[in-house]
Motif scaffolding. Structure first.
Motif, PDB file in Angstrom:
ATOM      1  N   ARG A  73     -61.424 -39.104 -28.914  1.00  0.00           N
ATOM      2  CA  ARG A  73     -61.617 -40.033 -27.795  1.00  0.00           C
ATOM      3  C   ARG A  73     -60.771 -39.611 -26.602  1.00  0.00           C
ATOM      4  O   ARG A  73     -59.744 -38.947 -26.756  1.00  0.00           O
ATOM      5  N   GLU A  74     -61.215 -40.013 -25.399  1.00  0.00           N
ATOM      6  CA  GLU A  74     -60.430 -39.743 -24.194  1.00  0.00           C
ATOM      7  C   GLU A  74     -59.045 -40.373 -24.324  1.00  0.00           C
ATOM      8  O   GLU A  74     -58.048 -39.766 -23.994  1.00  0.00           O
ATOM      9  N   ASN A  75     -59.004 -41.593 -24.812  1.00  0.00           N
ATOM     10  CA  ASN A  75     -57.746 -42.271 -25.095  1.00  0.00           C
ATOM     11  C   ASN A  75     -57.698 -42.467 -26.612  1.00  0.00           C
ATOM     12  O   ASN A  75     -58.423 -43.302 -27.147  1.00  0.00           O
ATOM     13  N   ILE A  76     -56.874 -41.696 -27.292  1.00  0.00           N
ATOM     14  CA  ILE A  76     -56.898 -41.724 -28.750  1.00  0.00           C
ATOM     15  C   ILE A  76     -56.458 -43.066 -29.326  1.00  0.00           C
ATOM     16  O   ILE A  76     -56.753 -43.373 -30.464  1.00  0.00           O
ATOM     17  N   SER A  77     -55.776 -43.874 -28.524  1.00  0.00           N
ATOM     18  CA  SER A  77     -55.343 -45.190 -29.010  1.00  0.00           C
ATOM     19  C   SER A  77     -56.399 -46.267 -28.812  1.00  0.00           C
ATOM     20  O   SER A  77     -56.217 -47.391 -29.239  1.00  0.00           O
ATOM     21  N   ASP A  78     -57.498 -45.919 -28.129  1.00  0.00           N
ATOM     22  CA  ASP A  78     -58.555 -46.889 -27.875  1.00  0.00           C
ATOM     23  C   ASP A  78     -59.844 -46.416 -28.542  1.00  0.00           C
ATOM     24  O   ASP A  78     -60.497 -45.495 -28.049  1.00  0.00           O
ATOM     25  N   PRO A  79     -60.218 -47.019 -29.662  1.00  0.00           N
ATOM     26  CA  PRO A  79     -61.431 -46.579 -30.359  1.00  0.00           C
ATOM     27  C   PRO A  79     -62.712 -46.793 -29.568  1.00  0.00           C
ATOM     28  O   PRO A  79     -63.751 -46.244 -29.908  1.00  0.00           O
ATOM     29  N   CYS A 132     -45.815 -43.096 -33.677  1.00  0.00           N
ATOM     30  CA  CYS A 132     -46.477 -44.350 -34.043  1.00  0.00           C
ATOM     31  C   CYS A 132     -47.451 -44.751 -32.936  1.00  0.00           C
ATOM     32  O   CYS A 132     -47.067 -44.900 -31.780  1.00  0.00           O
ATOM     33  N   TYR A 133     -48.721 -44.916 -33.298  1.00  0.00           N
ATOM     34  CA  TYR A 133     -49.751 -45.335 -32.349  1.00  0.00           C
ATOM     35  C   TYR A 133     -50.222 -46.743 -32.703  1.00  0.00           C
ATOM     36  O   TYR A 133     -50.482 -47.036 -33.869  1.00  0.00           O
ATOM     37  N   THR A 134     -50.346 -47.575 -31.675  1.00  0.00           N
ATOM     38  CA  THR A 134     -50.835 -48.944 -31.877  1.00  0.00           C
ATOM     39  C   THR A 134     -51.885 -49.265 -30.823  1.00  0.00           C
ATOM     40  O   THR A 134     -51.991 -48.573 -29.799  1.00  0.00           O
ATOM     41  N   PRO A 138     -59.116 -58.062 -29.882  1.00  0.00           N
ATOM     42  CA  PRO A 138     -59.298 -59.522 -29.914  1.00  0.00           C
ATOM     43  C   PRO A 138     -59.590 -59.994 -31.336  1.00  0.00           C
ATOM     44  O   PRO A 138     -60.422 -59.423 -32.033  1.00  0.00           O
ATOM     45  N   PHE A 139     -58.880 -61.012 -31.750  1.00  0.00           N
ATOM     46  CA  PHE A 139     -59.036 -61.574 -33.092  1.00  0.00           C
ATOM     47  C   PHE A 139     -59.389 -63.055 -32.947  1.00  0.00           C
ATOM     48  O   PHE A 139     -58.670 -63.803 -32.296  1.00  0.00           O
ATOM     49  N   ARG A 146     -57.228 -64.440 -29.943  1.00  0.00           N
ATOM     50  CA  ARG A 146     -55.869 -63.929 -29.670  1.00  0.00           C
ATOM     51  C   ARG A 146     -55.911 -62.406 -29.686  1.00  0.00           C
ATOM     52  O   ARG A 146     -56.678 -61.809 -30.441  1.00  0.00           O
ATOM     53  N   ASP A 147     -55.063 -61.780 -28.873  1.00  0.00           N
ATOM     54  CA  ASP A 147     -54.914 -60.325 -28.919  1.00  0.00           C
ATOM     55  C   ASP A 147     -53.892 -60.002 -29.994  1.00  0.00           C
ATOM     56  O   ASP A 147     -52.754 -60.460 -29.949  1.00  0.00           O
ATOM     57  N   VAL A 148     -54.339 -59.204 -30.959  1.00  0.00           N
ATOM     58  CA  VAL A 148     -53.483 -58.844 -32.085  1.00  0.00           C
ATOM     59  C   VAL A 148     -53.193 -57.348 -32.013  1.00  0.00           C
ATOM     60  O   VAL A 148     -54.077 -56.540 -31.715  1.00  0.00           O
ATOM     61  N   LYS A 149     -51.955 -57.001 -32.281  1.00  0.00           N
ATOM     62  CA  LYS A 149     -51.544 -55.598 -32.281  1.00  0.00           C
ATOM     63  C   LYS A 149     -51.866 -54.990 -33.643  1.00  0.00           C
ATOM     64  O   LYS A 149     -51.553 -55.570 -34.681  1.00  0.00           O
ATOM     65  N   ALA A 150     -52.499 -53.810 -33.621  1.00  0.00           N
ATOM     66  CA  ALA A 150     -52.848 -53.118 -34.863  1.00  0.00           C
ATOM     67  C   ALA A 150     -52.267 -51.708 -34.842  1.00  0.00           C
ATOM     68  O   ALA A 150     -52.191 -51.068 -33.791  1.00  0.00           O
TER      69      ALA A 150
END
Length: 160
Positions: A73-79, A132-134, A138-139, A146-150
């Motif tokens: 992906r262009e941004n590896i942290s954003d699927p 570490c990538y996070t 939206p959950f 809520r925005d949840v960190k994964a």
């Protein structure tokens, strides 16, 4: 006494041969890793090989191995980001050394770096397993969003 001395000499000679056989005498064929950039999936190695034109001379052979990650992906942290279609490799960026080294000049100790572009962020084409990538997503729970960190790389985010 002579037989034990002869046995010791024979043992020393045989161990010497074993030690010599264990360490390569011909270190010229040894390949050296110059760059192993896991972030951009590149490995650069070099070794001296005999010249085809003049066997008495040696030339330096460089091997560049690039693994292009599929579905990167262009941004590896954003699927949800678009697939990457352009991969750029610059030897100057791959070979930069940003760790400061202490050197002594005129009796004083200074810290120096071999590169001047160390403050610029590195473009990664895949996950660096040491980092570490996070991401957030939206959950929905009981109708509330809520925005949840994964965590995207759990092995590097959590201690053993």
């Amino acid at each position: 006494m002579k037989s034990s001395l002869l046995l010791c000499v024979a043992l020393a000679v045989s161990l010497g041969f074993i030690l010599v056989a264990g360490n390569p005498q011909d270190s010229e064929n040894k390949e050296h890793v110059l760059v192993n950039n896991k972030c951009q999936c590149v490995t650069v190695t070099s070794k001296f090989i005999p010249s085809k034109e003049n066997p008495d001379e040696e030339i330096l052979e460089r091997n560049i191995r690039i693994l292009v990650p599929l579905k990167a992906r262009e941004n590896i942290s954003d699927p949800m980001s678009p697939l990457r279609t352009t991969f750029v490799y610059r030897m100057t960026e791959l070979c930069k050394k940003c760790n400061p080294v202490e050197i002594e000049l005129g009796g004083k100790i200074y810290q120096a770096q071999q590169s001047t572009s160390c403050n610029e962020p590195e473009t990664c084409y895949t996950y660096n397993r040491d980092k570490c990538y996070t991401t957030t997503f939206p959950f929905i729970y009981h109708g509330e969003t809520r925005d949840v960190k994964a965590v995207l790389t759990p092995a590097s985010c959590y201690a053993d």
